[in-house]
Design a protein around this motif. Structure first.
Motif, PDB file in Angstrom:
ATOM      1  N   ASP A  36       0.850  -1.213  -0.129  1.00 36.99           N
ATOM      2  CA  ASP A  36       0.216  -0.063  -0.122  1.00 36.99           C
ATOM      3  C   ASP A  36       0.978   1.333  -0.014  1.00 36.99           C
ATOM      4  N   GLY A  37       2.115   1.141   0.307  1.00 33.96           N
ATOM      5  CA  GLY A  37       3.300   2.295   0.245  1.00 33.96           C
ATOM      6  C   GLY A  37       3.099   3.187   1.334  1.00 33.96           C
ATOM      7  N   VAL A  38       2.238   2.876   2.367  1.00 34.76           N
ATOM      8  CA  VAL A  38       2.123   3.510   3.480  1.00 34.76           C
ATOM      9  C   VAL A  38       2.735   2.623   4.754  1.00 34.76           C
ATOM     10  N   LYS A  39       1.982   1.371   5.224  1.00 34.98           N
ATOM     11  CA  LYS A  39       2.520   0.455   6.037  1.00 34.98           C
ATOM     12  C   LYS A  39       3.349  -0.649   5.464  1.00 34.98           C
ATOM     13  N   PHE A  40       2.782  -0.969   4.443  1.00 35.88           N
ATOM     14  CA  PHE A  40       3.498  -2.140   3.902  1.00 35.88           C
ATOM     15  C   PHE A  40       3.997  -1.729   2.381  1.00 35.88           C
ATOM     16  N   ARG A  41       5.366  -2.231   2.068  1.00 38.83           N
ATOM     17  CA  ARG A  41       6.049  -1.889   0.987  1.00 38.83           C
ATOM     18  C   ARG A  41       6.775  -3.325   0.243  1.00 38.83           C
ATOM     19  N   GLN A  87       4.960   4.471  12.674  1.00 35.30           N
ATOM     20  CA  GLN A  87       5.488   5.734  13.234  1.00 35.30           C
ATOM     21  C   GLN A  87       5.783   5.565  14.836  1.00 35.30           C
ATOM     22  N   SER A  88       5.226   4.388  15.139  1.00 35.82           N
ATOM     23  CA  SER A  88       5.840   3.925  16.543  1.00 35.82           C
ATOM     24  C   SER A  88       5.557   2.483  16.867  1.00 35.82           C
ATOM     25  N   GLU A  89       6.170   2.120  18.044  1.00 40.07           N
ATOM     26  CA  GLU A  89       6.284   0.669  18.384  1.00 40.07           C
ATOM     27  C   GLU A  89       5.047   0.190  18.254  1.00 40.07           C
ATOM     28  N   GLU A  90       4.037   0.921  19.158  1.00 35.30           N
ATOM     29  CA  GLU A  90       2.610   0.319  19.351  1.00 35.30           C
ATOM     30  C   GLU A  90       1.745   0.295  17.716  1.00 35.30           C
ATOM     31  N   GLU A  91       2.079   1.367  17.019  1.00 34.33           N
ATOM     32  CA  GLU A  91       1.476   1.073  15.747  1.00 34.33           C
ATOM     33  C   GLU A  91       2.038   0.019  14.802  1.00 34.33           C
ATOM     34  N   LEU A  92       3.432  -0.173  14.885  1.00 35.09           N
ATOM     35  CA  LEU A  92       4.154  -1.340  14.233  1.00 35.09           C
ATOM     36  C   LEU A  92       3.459  -2.734  14.841  1.00 35.09           C
ATOM     37  N   ASP A  94       0.461  -3.258  15.895  1.00 32.94           N
ATOM     38  CA  ASP A  94      -0.725  -3.302  15.402  1.00 32.94           C
ATOM     39  C   ASP A  94      -0.885  -3.578  13.723  1.00 32.94           C
ATOM     40  N   ALA A  95       0.162  -3.127  13.089  1.00 34.14           N
ATOM     41  CA  ALA A  95       0.104  -3.647  11.714  1.00 34.14           C
ATOM     42  C   ALA A  95       0.735  -5.171  11.429  1.00 34.14           C
ATOM     43  N   ILE A  96       1.626  -5.478  12.524  1.00 28.43           N
ATOM     44  CA  ILE A  96       1.823  -6.951  12.407  1.00 28.43           C
ATOM     45  C   ILE A  96       0.632  -7.866  12.318  1.00 28.43           C
ATOM     46  N   ASP A  97      -0.128  -7.513  13.647  1.00 29.84           N
ATOM     47  CA  ASP A  97      -1.306  -8.189  13.937  1.00 29.84           C
ATOM     48  C   ASP A  97      -2.384  -8.158  12.586  1.00 29.84           C
ATOM     49  N   ASP A  98      -2.451  -6.928  12.070  1.00 25.13           N
ATOM     50  CA  ASP A  98      -3.419  -6.788  10.861  1.00 25.13           C
ATOM     51  C   ASP A  98      -2.705  -7.728   9.767  1.00 25.13           C
ATOM     52  N   LEU A  99      -1.560  -7.944   9.451  1.00 21.85           N
ATOM     53  CA  LEU A  99      -1.223  -9.046   8.362  1.00 21.85           C
ATOM     54  C   LEU A  99      -1.192 -10.330   8.686  1.00 21.85           C
ATOM     55  N   LYS A 100      -1.062 -10.523  10.147  1.00 24.36           N
ATOM     56  CA  LYS A 100      -1.376 -11.847  10.386  1.00 24.36           C
ATOM     57  C   LYS A 100      -3.187 -12.208  10.163  1.00 24.36           C
ATOM     58  N   LEU A 101      -3.899 -11.512  10.767  1.00 23.40           N
ATOM     59  CA  LEU A 101      -5.354 -11.619  10.648  1.00 23.40           C
ATOM     60  C   LEU A 101      -5.600 -11.788   9.049  1.00 23.40           C
ATOM     61  N   ALA A 102      -4.973 -10.773   8.258  1.00 23.06           N
ATOM     62  CA  ALA A 102      -5.384 -10.664   6.855  1.00 23.06           C
ATOM     63  C   ALA A 102      -5.153 -11.921   5.931  1.00 23.06           C
ATOM     64  N   THR A 103      -3.951 -12.318   6.370  1.00 23.98           N
ATOM     65  CA  THR A 103      -3.224 -13.667   5.695  1.00 23.98           C
ATOM     66  C   THR A 103      -3.852 -15.109   6.500  1.00 23.98           C
ATOM     67  N   SER A 104      -4.785 -15.052   7.489  1.00 27.33           N
ATOM     68  CA  SER A 104      -4.936 -16.313   8.090  1.00 27.33           C
ATOM     69  C   SER A 104      -5.999 -17.121   7.400  1.00 27.33           C
ATOM     70  N   LYS A 105      -6.629 -16.682   6.426  1.00 27.80           N
ATOM     71  CA  LYS A 105      -7.837 -17.270   5.809  1.00 27.80           C
ATOM     72  C   LYS A 105      -7.387 -18.646   5.099  1.00 27.80           C
ATOM     73  N   MET A 106      -8.094 -19.624   5.262  1.00 33.77           N
ATOM     74  CA  MET A 106      -7.798 -21.040   4.695  1.00 33.77           C
ATOM     75  C   MET A 106      -7.296 -20.851   3.157  1.00 33.77           C
ATOM     76  N   GLU A 107      -8.187 -19.963   2.790  1.00 33.91           N
ATOM     77  CA  GLU A 107      -7.707 -20.149   1.114  1.00 33.91           C
ATOM     78  C   GLU A 107      -8.259 -18.745   0.769  1.00 33.91           C
ATOM     79  N   GLY A 108      -7.474 -18.060  -0.270  1.00 34.14           N
ATOM     80  CA  GLY A 108      -7.860 -16.701  -0.680  1.00 34.14           C
ATOM     81  C   GLY A 108      -7.329 -16.547  -2.085  1.00 34.14           C
TER      82      GLY A 108
END
Length: 276
Positions: A36-41, A87-92, A94-108
């Protein structure tokens, strides 16, 4: 002559290859943007590589002629490397958790855009490594994802269709598969009028495909290569093998009915561009 000046002049006179990063890379898994060019590159991908190939020859090639018996694209693993920066450790975190959740689906669907065309694989995440160090407070520079593709062949999300309206019992036509890989069509028949119609034949690339039934006016027939099913008004019916395939290049089709029938129908052929 000053050797330093000479070497310097030769260096600057030589053609230089300027490294550029793609500005059009688009990688999306199950609607989650991995670049997305913001959190993930995204910085590295092996999606252009061909997957593993099953290859079979004769047991004794020196005496049997040395010809190949079969070649089959078996599996494909797409490995991505991305940078996560915030921008911060806390937000980093959160981004890690977002990535884990988004890729946890059995098949996509893993969608990769190349030359403005979305190539889609059915995929499952099989590896996710963050490679975090103690100094990674607001960034991770070596996050590795591995996707195992259900089918090593990708397909274009936008289907192509050919329509033939108000046809009689016998027609011939050609479809040109302009892409690089053979593809699997779905063929629909909408019966506008039918008298004594009990057999429909599709001949293409030297193969004959036949379905039998007592077809009636307003029947809808779907021949789906992907599911290997033929349905009459959404109910499965029997057929003879083989399903028609669109090879690369020109494909010649002949559609015919049993001789004593009188028919009028619409035929629709739907297929997708595919990619290795």
């Amino acid at each position: 002559m000053d050797q330093t000046l000479l070497n310097s002049g030769l260096l600057w006179a030589s053609p230089q290859k300027i490294k550029k990063e793609s500005e059009a890379w688009s990688f999306v898994f199950d609607w989650f943007n991995l670049n997305d060019g913001v959190k993930f590159r995204l910085i590295e991908s092996n999606h252009d590589d061909v997957g593993s190939i099953a290859y079979e020859t004769f047991n004794a090639p020196r005496t049997d002629g040395g010809f190949a018996l079969s070649k089959y694209y078996r599996t494909k693993t797409i490995n991505l490397t991305i940078v996560i920066s915030w921008q911060s450790e806390e937000e980093l975190n959160d981004a890690i958790d977002d990535l884990k959740l988004a890729t946890s689906k059995m098949e996509g669907f893993l969608d990769i855009t190349i030359n403005g065309i979305v190539r889609r694989w059915k995929a499952t995440l099989t590896g996710l490594k963050f490679n975090r160090r103690s100094y990674n407070v607001d960034f991770l520079q070596n996050v590795q994802l591995s996707f195992s593709c259900v089918d090593p062949i990708a397909f274009n999300v936008n289907s192509i269709s050919e329509t033939f309206s108000e046809m009689s019992g016998f027609i011939e036509f050609e479809i040109e598969n302009k892409w690089k890989v053979s593809t699997d069509p779905t063929i629909y028949f909408i019966i506008n009028q039918a008298t004594n119609l009990t057999e429909i034949n599709i001949e293409t690339n030297w193969y004959l495909f036949t379905i039998w039934n007592n077809f009636q006016t307003w029947d809808v027939i779907a021949i789906d290569w992907n599911s290997k099913l033929v349905k009459l008004n959404w109910e499965t019916i029997i057929y003879s093998w083989l399903f028609p395939i669109l090879e690369t290049g020109i494909n010649h089709f002949i559609i015919s009915m049993n001789e004593e029938s009188l028919t009028n129908y619409d035929a629709v052929v739907i297929y997708q561009k595919k990619f290795l």
